[in-house]
Scaffold this active site. Sequence first.
Site, short mmCIF file in Angstrom:
data_model
loop_
_atom_site.label_atom_id
_atom_site.label_comp_id
_atom_site.label_asym_id
_atom_site.label_seq_id
_atom_site.Cartn_x
_atom_site.Cartn_y
_atom_site.Cartn_z
N GLY A 25 2.81 -2.11 17.67
CA GLY A 25 1.77 -1.72 16.73
C GLY A 25 1.89 -0.23 16.45
N ILE A 30 -5.84 2.89 16.73
CA ILE A 30 -5.65 3.46 18.07
C ILE A 30 -4.18 3.72 18.35
CG2 ILE A 30 -5.88 2.97 20.54
CD1 ILE A 30 -8.44 1.42 19.88
N GLY A 31 -3.31 2.76 18.03
CA GLY A 31 -1.89 2.94 18.30
C GLY A 31 -1.32 4.14 17.58
N ASP A 82 8.01 -8.22 14.74
CA ASP A 82 6.82 -8.95 15.19
C ASP A 82 6.99 -9.28 16.67
OD1 ASP A 82 4.81 -10.86 15.66
OD2 ASP A 82 4.98 -11.71 13.65
N TYR A 188 -10.49 -15.60 22.71
CA TYR A 188 -10.16 -14.18 22.74
C TYR A 188 -10.17 -13.65 24.17
CZ TYR A 188 -10.38 -9.15 21.80
OH TYR A 188 -10.14 -7.80 21.77
N LYS A 192 -7.04 -11.72 25.93
CA LYS A 192 -7.08 -10.34 26.43
C LYS A 192 -6.89 -10.31 27.94
CE LYS A 192 -7.33 -7.15 24.49
NZ LYS A 192 -6.35 -6.34 23.74
#
Length: 297
Positions: A25, A30-31, A82, A188, A192
């Site tokens: 990313g 943020i990245g 990807d 989700y 995570k």
Amino acid sequence: MTQNTSAQKLSGPQSLAGRTVLISGGSRGIGHAIAVALAAQGAQIALLAKTDQPHPNLQGTVHTAVADVEAAGGRGLAVVGDVRRDEDVQRAVGETVEAFGGIDMLINNASAIDLTPTAELPMKRYDLMHDINVRGTFHLSQAVVPHLRASGSAAQADGGLGSWTPKILTLAPPLNLDPQWFGKHLGYTMAKYGMSMTTLGFSEVLADVDAEVNSLWPATLIDTAAIRAMPDGDALAQTARTPQIMADAVLALTTGAAGTHRGQFLTDEQVLEAAGVQDLSGYAVDPTMTLTPDIFL
């Protein structure tokens, strides 16, 4: 963008000059903030991201992000790909090593979010989150293992303790088993927490070179495109902090300004406090608003 403290204060004993960081990313959010912050300290940044052409509703591509990296003072490499595709992961690692001679740190930033209630989540969205978050993080971490071992061995031979330790940093939450996180959005949460589990696993895998393998999670909401895409997202963003707080926390953690951590689940607040930063008010999007805590904490 607001920055709460100086980069000099966040620079510890481990120099980033000439170190190579691969980030999944990073086209925006943020990245992107992390990539620019590390580049400003002399890091070489390789970005693996899908956004090759401008998006109609989102700012930034992998190419504009690399331009920002180089404007900040680092060297950049754009790898269009990807994390769900095995060949793209292997190509990203190979092109990074070819361009910069090795890999010293991996940041697993790429992630998909869908907070649809558990009973209503389409399996297509479930698969997307697990392919990107869990499988992508696992595969990219696995692919860099030999290069991080080489980085650690070279550092030990060159300077002994304190010169450099190889690193994996995954933007994932602590493994909080409070049932509310499972009932609300199980798909989700599983995705995570799968990322979080890679921190524990690869910390053990790379223990032979004392690698610092950790997770980092924001203590409050961060103003990102994902947040603004939610219902009432613009209002939510006013109760968030800017991505710069995560970038500064990564800088402090990477340079050792916040101490040495292995196999830990940390928040941006914890890291910056350990680095001696006490006033975080400058990171707020709107200092007059009450901050919204992030989930999983």
